[in-house]
Design a protein around this motif. Structure first.
Motif, PDB file in Angstrom:
ATOM      1  N   SER A  37     -42.352 -40.613  -3.792  1.00  0.00           N
ATOM      2  CA  SER A  37     -43.672 -40.265  -4.341  1.00  0.00           C
ATOM      3  C   SER A  37     -44.370 -39.329  -3.358  1.00  0.00           C
ATOM      4  O   SER A  37     -44.485 -39.622  -2.175  1.00  0.00           O
ATOM      5  N   LYS A  38     -44.830 -38.217  -3.888  1.00  0.00           N
ATOM      6  CA  LYS A  38     -45.432 -37.185  -3.048  1.00  0.00           C
ATOM      7  C   LYS A  38     -46.921 -37.444  -2.878  1.00  0.00           C
ATOM      8  O   LYS A  38     -47.626 -37.758  -3.836  1.00  0.00           O
ATOM      9  N   GLN A  39     -47.360 -37.294  -1.652  1.00  0.00           N
ATOM     10  CA  GLN A  39     -48.771 -37.427  -1.327  1.00  0.00           C
ATOM     11  C   GLN A  39     -49.478 -36.108  -1.619  1.00  0.00           C
ATOM     12  O   GLN A  39     -48.936 -35.032  -1.365  1.00  0.00           O
ATOM     13  N   LYS A  40     -50.687 -36.189  -2.140  1.00  0.00           N
ATOM     14  CA  LYS A  40     -51.466 -34.971  -2.366  1.00  0.00           C
ATOM     15  C   LYS A  40     -51.953 -34.461  -1.017  1.00  0.00           C
ATOM     16  O   LYS A  40     -52.389 -35.235  -0.171  1.00  0.00           O
ATOM     17  N   ALA A  41     -51.859 -33.153  -0.841  1.00  0.00           N
ATOM     18  CA  ALA A  41     -52.238 -32.556   0.437  1.00  0.00           C
ATOM     19  C   ALA A  41     -52.946 -31.229   0.202  1.00  0.00           C
ATOM     20  O   ALA A  41     -52.568 -30.453  -0.672  1.00  0.00           O
ATOM     21  N   PHE A  42     -53.961 -31.005   0.998  1.00  0.00           N
ATOM     22  CA  PHE A  42     -54.703 -29.748   0.996  1.00  0.00           C
ATOM     23  C   PHE A  42     -54.427 -29.058   2.324  1.00  0.00           C
ATOM     24  O   PHE A  42     -54.640 -29.645   3.390  1.00  0.00           O
ATOM     25  N   VAL A  43     -53.936 -27.834   2.280  1.00  0.00           N
ATOM     26  CA  VAL A  43     -53.623 -27.090   3.503  1.00  0.00           C
ATOM     27  C   VAL A  43     -54.872 -26.325   3.924  1.00  0.00           C
ATOM     28  O   VAL A  43     -55.394 -25.500   3.182  1.00  0.00           O
ATOM     29  N   VAL A  44     -55.343 -26.631   5.121  1.00  0.00           N
ATOM     30  CA  VAL A  44     -56.587 -26.064   5.635  1.00  0.00           C
ATOM     31  C   VAL A  44     -56.431 -24.584   5.973  1.00  0.00           C
ATOM     32  O   VAL A  44     -57.301 -23.777   5.660  1.00  0.00           O
ATOM     33  N   ASN A  45     -55.334 -24.238   6.607  1.00  0.00           N
ATOM     34  CA  ASN A  45     -55.151 -22.857   7.082  1.00  0.00           C
ATOM     35  C   ASN A  45     -53.959 -22.187   6.400  1.00  0.00           C
ATOM     36  O   ASN A  45     -52.915 -21.986   6.993  1.00  0.00           O
ATOM     37  N   LYS A  46     -54.161 -21.801   5.161  1.00  0.00           N
ATOM     38  CA  LYS A  46     -53.123 -21.117   4.390  1.00  0.00           C
ATOM     39  C   LYS A  46     -52.862 -19.708   4.909  1.00  0.00           C
ATOM     40  O   LYS A  46     -51.928 -19.049   4.473  1.00  0.00           O
ATOM     41  N   ASP A  47     -53.701 -19.248   5.832  1.00  0.00           N
ATOM     42  CA  ASP A  47     -53.515 -17.908   6.390  1.00  0.00           C
ATOM     43  C   ASP A  47     -52.248 -17.800   7.231  1.00  0.00           C
ATOM     44  O   ASP A  47     -51.761 -16.702   7.483  1.00  0.00           O
ATOM     45  N   ILE A  73     -53.967 -30.967   5.777  1.00  0.00           N
ATOM     46  CA  ILE A  73     -52.891 -30.528   6.661  1.00  0.00           C
ATOM     47  C   ILE A  73     -53.323 -29.267   7.398  1.00  0.00           C
ATOM     48  O   ILE A  73     -53.783 -28.311   6.786  1.00  0.00           O
ATOM     49  N   THR A  74     -53.181 -29.319   8.712  1.00  0.00           N
ATOM     50  CA  THR A  74     -53.442 -28.158   9.555  1.00  0.00           C
ATOM     51  C   THR A  74     -52.108 -27.702  10.127  1.00  0.00           C
ATOM     52  O   THR A  74     -51.468 -28.430  10.892  1.00  0.00           O
ATOM     53  N   LEU A  75     -51.685 -26.526   9.739  1.00  0.00           N
ATOM     54  CA  LEU A  75     -50.419 -25.972  10.208  1.00  0.00           C
ATOM     55  C   LEU A  75     -50.582 -25.374  11.599  1.00  0.00           C
ATOM     56  O   LEU A  75     -51.641 -24.855  11.935  1.00  0.00           O
ATOM     57  N   HIS A  76     -49.525 -25.449  12.386  1.00  0.00           N
ATOM     58  CA  HIS A  76     -49.496 -24.804  13.700  1.00  0.00           C
ATOM     59  C   HIS A  76     -48.543 -23.613  13.620  1.00  0.00           C
ATOM     60  O   HIS A  76     -47.557 -23.650  12.883  1.00  0.00           O
ATOM     61  N   PRO A  77     -48.809 -22.561  14.383  1.00  0.00           N
ATOM     62  CA  PRO A  77     -47.875 -21.420  14.368  1.00  0.00           C
ATOM     63  C   PRO A  77     -46.484 -21.873  14.812  1.00  0.00           C
ATOM     64  O   PRO A  77     -46.343 -22.614  15.780  1.00  0.00           O
ATOM     65  N   TYR A 109     -41.324 -26.304  14.266  1.00  0.00           N
ATOM     66  CA  TYR A 109     -42.308 -26.356  13.178  1.00  0.00           C
ATOM     67  C   TYR A 109     -43.152 -27.612  13.345  1.00  0.00           C
ATOM     68  O   TYR A 109     -42.609 -28.699  13.527  1.00  0.00           O
ATOM     69  N   SER A 110     -44.462 -27.463  13.287  1.00  0.00           N
ATOM     70  CA  SER A 110     -45.325 -28.638  13.434  1.00  0.00           C
ATOM     71  C   SER A 110     -46.607 -28.477  12.626  1.00  0.00           C
ATOM     72  O   SER A 110     -47.026 -27.357  12.320  1.00  0.00           O
ATOM     73  N   TYR A 111     -47.186 -29.609  12.294  1.00  0.00           N
ATOM     74  CA  TYR A 111     -48.464 -29.636  11.581  1.00  0.00           C
ATOM     75  C   TYR A 111     -49.130 -30.988  11.805  1.00  0.00           C
ATOM     76  O   TYR A 111     -48.480 -31.962  12.212  1.00  0.00           O
ATOM     77  N   ASP A 112     -50.426 -31.030  11.557  1.00  0.00           N
ATOM     78  CA  ASP A 112     -51.200 -32.263  11.623  1.00  0.00           C
ATOM     79  C   ASP A 112     -51.608 -32.651  10.216  1.00  0.00           C
ATOM     80  O   ASP A 112     -52.038 -31.803   9.432  1.00  0.00           O
ATOM     81  N   ALA A 113     -51.488 -33.940   9.900  1.00  0.00           N
ATOM     82  CA  ALA A 113     -51.933 -34.460   8.608  1.00  0.00           C
ATOM     83  C   ALA A 113     -53.043 -35.473   8.875  1.00  0.00           C
ATOM     84  O   ALA A 113     -52.828 -36.474   9.546  1.00  0.00           O
ATOM     85  N   ALA A 114     -54.243 -35.177   8.367  1.00  0.00           N
ATOM     86  CA  ALA A 114     -55.405 -36.039   8.583  1.00  0.00           C
ATOM     87  C   ALA A 114     -55.764 -36.736   7.273  1.00  0.00           C
ATOM     88  O   ALA A 114     -55.902 -36.092   6.231  1.00  0.00           O
ATOM     89  N   GLU A 115     -55.928 -38.063   7.378  1.00  0.00           N
ATOM     90  CA  GLU A 115     -56.314 -38.847   6.212  1.00  0.00           C
ATOM     91  C   GLU A 115     -56.965 -40.137   6.695  1.00  0.00           C
ATOM     92  O   GLU A 115     -56.473 -40.791   7.615  1.00  0.00           O
ATOM     93  N   ASN A 116     -58.078 -40.491   6.064  1.00  0.00           N
ATOM     94  CA  ASN A 116     -58.801 -41.725   6.398  1.00  0.00           C
ATOM     95  C   ASN A 116     -59.124 -41.822   7.892  1.00  0.00           C
ATOM     96  O   ASN A 116     -58.873 -42.829   8.527  1.00  0.00           O
ATOM     97  N   ARG A 117     -59.628 -40.768   8.445  1.00  0.00           N
ATOM     98  CA  ARG A 117     -60.051 -40.695   9.852  1.00  0.00           C
ATOM     99  C   ARG A 117     -58.920 -40.872  10.862  1.00  0.00           C
ATOM    100  O   ARG A 117     -59.156 -41.157  12.028  1.00  0.00           O
ATOM    101  N   THR A 118     -57.705 -40.737  10.417  1.00  0.00           N
ATOM    102  CA  THR A 118     -56.569 -40.760  11.341  1.00  0.00           C
ATOM    103  C   THR A 118     -55.796 -39.460  11.184  1.00  0.00           C
ATOM    104  O   THR A 118     -55.651 -38.940  10.075  1.00  0.00           O
TER     105      THR A 118
END
Length: 161
Positions: A37-47, A73-77, A109-118
């Motif tokens: 089951s896929k979690q819904k995610a919003f990518v903050v920095n689509k740039d 989700i905040t992507l890292h370069p 490849y790395s990214y941060d996933a923030a949900e419920n203050r974690t």
């Protein structure tokens, strides 16, 4: 003048005949399916276009345009490492793509996933192999972002077992 035109034509034909195709490694990752089951995610920095395309092609998350009720989700370069020398490509270029050649890409490849203050940081080492060959014309859908996405999905599944 005529010889310059001939050399230019031969050079362009040799470069054009080496069609790139990519493959995720290990090979088991090519058949990986996101059957969870896929979690819904919003990518903050689509740039960060390349990073965003890889995440989108991985199919790990259901990417949404509304940030409410979705992980942010905040992507890292990404850092891409390739061999320092392009000598493997020379054989394909001289033989007009009849001799296959290629080399590996190693991607941090790395990214941060923030949900419920974690916030949780995800880091993966992806491996993608680039092949240069005339007969890759039959494998046109194997782009860097799609195959990197498969490598990301395979790494994600392997790390959550």
């Amino acid at each position: 003048m005529f010889t310059i035109a001939i050399y230019s034509f031969l050079t362009s034909v040799s470069l054009w005949s080496c069609i790139p195709s990519y493959t995720a490694y290990p090979k088991e990752y090519n058949g990986a399916k996101a059957d969870f089951s896929k979690q819904k995610a919003f990518v903050v920095n689509k740039d960060l276009k390349k990073e965003y395309d890889i995440l989108k092609h991985s199919g790990i998350y259901e990417i949404v345009e509304d940030s409410t009720n979705a992980a942010k989700i905040t992507l890292h370069p990404m850092l891409t490492r390739t061999p320092s020398c392009g000598n493997p490509m020379i054989g394909s270029m001289i033989t007009l793509g009849l001799l296959p050649s290629g080399f590996p890409y190693t991607i941090a490849y790395s990214y941060d996933a923030a949900e419920n203050r974690t916030t949780k940081n995800y880091q993966y080492k992806l491996q993608v192999y680039q092949s240069l060959w005339l007969f890759n014309i039959f494998r046109l859908g194997r782009t860097f972002s799609k195959q990197s996405g498969k490598a990301l999905l395979g790494s994600y599944i392997a790390s959550n077992k």
